[in-house]
Scaffold this active site. Structure first.
Site: not given
Ligand SMILES: NC(=O)c1ccc[n+]([C@@H]2O[C@H](COP(=O)([O-])OP(=O)(O)OC[C@H]3O[C@@H](n4cnc5c(N)ncnc54)[C@H](O)[C@@H]3O)[C@@H](O)[C@H]2O)c1
Length: 435
Positions: A149, A153, A205, A209, A250, A254, A258, A261
């Site tokens: 993905e 955010e 991915k 990043n 980018f 700054g 943080g 990711c």
């Molecule tokens: N946040 C971003 O901008 C972003 C962008 C691209 C990729 N990612 C990647 O996507 C992944 C998720 O990131 P995020 O920011 O959404 O994480 P997050 O911590 O916001 O969400 C993860 C969710 O998974 C749930 N969870 C954990 N164990 C579980 C289980 N066994 N069953 C069901 N649910 C469970 C948690 O309760 C939580 O709600 C990571 O690998 C991250 O690197 C994040």
């Protein structure tokens, strides 16, 4: 199409909601009952522009439901997305326990063919491990797809619905066709779907990043040098970025990157390189420059006011790691506020959306303000740590009245130094002369 998304965080919730918005039946699964209770009431547990409205509409129309029952969700779905966390482990590698745990659970619940999709950011080789974890517990047929993905955010809905590209890592023609069909509503403007093998998709991915983090650290290094040699990094940035081979995105200096990711993904890529006998000298430097940059503003404060800050009060505007989100994971504000508290200062914090998150980190050690001007009252200086739009054109006269002294440390270069000088402020920023 029937879809379940396991993990309803920043990625899973946005993906699930957007798949429902394009007409699919989506079940979102999480283990966090507090989150599920909020979601069932149509409330988003995170601040993401436009998300709650979409969430409510799709819930109301019966296409989007929330449950803790993974087995039931898997039995009702053809597509099973894994979107759980992959936090940094103690040695810097990505902790895959959530991903592999969910994979085995999906395997145990399957009662026929499933497409199991890894949306979490995972190191190269994880698809093989997911495949093994599922195969160990079921004899049902399945394919494993790596579908990283790329959403940002703060602009997550738009990014998901209009992605620059979709990456599908898979070697099964059947699963590739199904994935293309699922994503077809999001690529109507001919943005590409890249089909590749699992390992290349996983690597794409991390490489993306790591490259973005590299640009930020590079510009921060340039900014620090600009300050020393008397150049203005904003002018340099424009001059550099207008080269089409480089581009303007980018390149903003700054107080360091943080978020959930970049820091962990850079670490994970360094770790993968080590595992394969390579030294990622470049990414180690990117990481080190970033760590150093998080301290730059505190150094500037101490250079101006002395190292003992007891009896001093600082107002802070912006705590989230970037604007339009309440996410404070690895935010530079954490390092900066802690640094000033440690030097004895009192802190008056404001953020348009992240005060709830901030309380989890700072508790009763700081004061919180829901309006940016109130946070200034009686403070010795203002620090700007996140470039929220509402901070860009403030009432400077009012700010001067509320602050004890007209002193600003701007970690995001929101204002013009010459104008600030004319307005009577002492204005420190990043990579430009102080006035
Ligand atoms: N946040 C971003 O901008 C972003 C962008 C691209 C990729 N990612 C990647 O996507 C992944 C998720 O990131 P995020 O920011 O959404 O994480 P997050 O911590 O916001 O969400 C993860 C969710 O998974 C749930 N969870 C954990 N164990 C579980 C289980 N066994 N069953 C069901 N649910 C469970 C948690 O309760 C939580 O709600 C990571 O690998 C991250 O690197 C994040």
């Amino acid at each position: 199409m029937k879809v379940c998304v396991v993990g309803t965080g920043y990625v899973g919730l946005v993906a699930g909601t957007c798949f429902a918005e394009s007409g699919n039946d989506v079940i979102c699964v999480d283990v966090d009952e507090r989150k599920l209770a909020l979601l069932r009431e149509g409330k988003s547990p995170i601040y993401e522009p436009g998300l709650e409205e979409l969430l409510r509409r799709n819930q109301k129309e019966g296409r989007l439901t929330f449950t803790a029952d993974l087995d039931q969700a898997v039995r009702s779905s053809l597509f099973c997305f894994i979107a759980v966390g992959t936090p940094e482990g103690a040695d810097g590698s990505a902790d895959l326990s959530q991903v592999l745990g969910v994979a085995a659970q999906i395997g145990r619940a399957m009662d026929g063919y499933r497409v199991i999709i890894n949306k979490s950011t995972v190191p190269v080789g994880t698809a093989d491990r997911v495949r093994a974890a599922v195969k160990a517990v079921t004899s049902q047929p399945f394919d494993v797809v790596s579908n990283p993905e790329f959403l940002k955010e703060g602009a997550a809905i738009d990014d998901f619905q209009r992605p620059d590209r979709v990456v599908i890592g898979c070697d099964s023609a059947k699963a590739i066709d199904l994935m293309k069909e699922l994503y077809s509503p999001f690529v109507r403007t001919e943005n590409p779907i890249f089909v590749m093998d699992n390992r290349s998709a996983e690597m794409t991915k991390y490489a993306a990043n790591a490259l973005l983090a590299t640009r930020i650290s590079f510009m921060n290094e340039v900014a620090n040098l600009c300050e020393r040699v008397g150049a203005d990094v904003n002018l340099v940035r424009r001059g550099v970025g207008s080269d089409r081979r480089i581009g303007q995105h980018f390149l903003f200096p700054g107080i360091g990157y943080g978020g959930s990711c970049f820091p962990k993904d850079v670490q994970a890529m360094i770790h993968t390189a080590e595992e394969y006998g390579l030294d990622s000298a470049m990414l180690r430097a990117v990481d080190a420059v970033n760590d150093r940059q998080k301290h730059v503003l505190v150094h500037k404060v101490k250079a101006e006011l002395g190292t003992n800050l007891s009896g001093r009060t600082f107002a802070v505007w912006g705590l989230s790691f970037k604007p339009r989100t309440d996410d404070m994971r690895e935010a530079p504000s954490l390092t900066i506020v802690e640094g000033l508290l440690k030097a004895g200062a009192k802190m008056q914090l404001h953020d348009p959306e992240a005060l709830g998150e901030a309380r989890k980190f700072f508790g009763a050690r700081v004061a919180y303000f829901t309006t940016n001007y109130e946070a200034l009252r009686g403070a010795d200086a203002l620090l700007i740590l996140t470039e929220w739009n509402e901070f860009r054109r403030p009432d400077f006269g009012r700010m001067k009245q509320l602050l004890k002294s007209p002193l600003i440390f701007d970690g995001r270069n929101l204002y013009e130094p010459a104008e600030m000088h004319e307005l009577g402020f002492t204005y420190h920023s990043i990579g430009r002369v102080t006035v």
